[in-house]
Design a protein around this motif. Structure first.
Motif, PDB file in Angstrom:
ATOM      1  N   GLU A 191      -2.824   4.230  -5.228  1.00 36.90           N
ATOM      2  CA  GLU A 191      -3.490   3.511  -4.148  1.00 36.90           C
ATOM      3  C   GLU A 191      -4.927   3.239  -4.545  1.00 36.90           C
ATOM      4  OE1 GLU A 191      -4.075   3.834   0.618  1.00 36.90           O
ATOM      5  OE2 GLU A 191      -4.052   5.664  -0.532  1.00 36.90           O
ATOM      6  N   ALA A 229      -8.569   1.218  -0.264  1.00 33.26           N
ATOM      7  CA  ALA A 229      -7.520   1.206   0.764  1.00 33.26           C
ATOM      8  C   ALA A 229      -7.347   2.571   1.415  1.00 33.26           C
ATOM      9  CB  ALA A 229      -6.202   0.755   0.141  1.00 33.26           C
ATOM     10  N   ARG A 261       0.828  -1.213   0.000  1.00 30.29           N
ATOM     11  CA  ARG A 261       0.000   0.000   0.000  1.00 30.29           C
ATOM     12  C   ARG A 261       0.856   1.255   0.000  1.00 30.29           C
ATOM     13  NH1 ARG A 261      -3.679  -2.695   3.610  1.00 30.29           N
ATOM     14  NH2 ARG A 261      -2.873  -1.491   5.356  1.00 30.29           N
TER      15      ARG A 261
END
Length: 131
Positions: free
Chosen positions: A124, A128, A115
């Motif tokens: 990203e 998330a 991430r």
């Protein structure tokens, strides 16, 4: 979507090879190089054109802060993500000031590292965000 090109600088052979193997299995990532030291990182960035430099903070004979600063000055298109086993708050603050965009402990989960790489590359996934 284009894969995120990653250059890995880590002096611990086992950790570097494990990261290279695990990150290399991810379809969104492409490992373009893996080095044990940061001595020729600018040349490698110029030659390999990575999106992300995944940089160990403590390298023998090298200062992660100086490497981050040099990479940001000479290869501004390369985002620096630092991994550290033991940097204190002042050192982490100095890493960000030098141009690192993410800084994680080496014991972070693989998902957290992925991430951070995706965030640093501006990719990203929406689900998330905020996690």
């Amino acid at each position: 979507m284009e894969r995120i090109r990653l250059l890995l600088i880590e002096d611990n052979d086992v950790f570097r090879e494990a990261l290279q193997l695990l990150l290399g299995l991810r379809p969104e990532l492409e490992i373009v190089g893996a080095e044990a030291d940061g001595g020729n990182v600018v040349e490698r960035c110029t030659e390999l054109n990575p999106d992300i430099l995944l940089l160990d903070y403590r390298l023998p004979g090298a200062d992660g802060i100086q490497i981050a600063k040099t990479v940001r000055e000479t290869c501004p298109e390369v985002a620096v993500v630092c991994l550290t086993a033991s940097a204190n708050a002042r050192e982490i603050e100095a890493l960000y000031a030098a141009g690192a965009v993410e800084c994680l402990l080496k014991d972070a989960s693989l998902d957290m590292i992925i991430r951070a790489i995706a965030r640093a590359a501006g990719r990203e996934p929406a689900e998330a965000v905020g996690q």
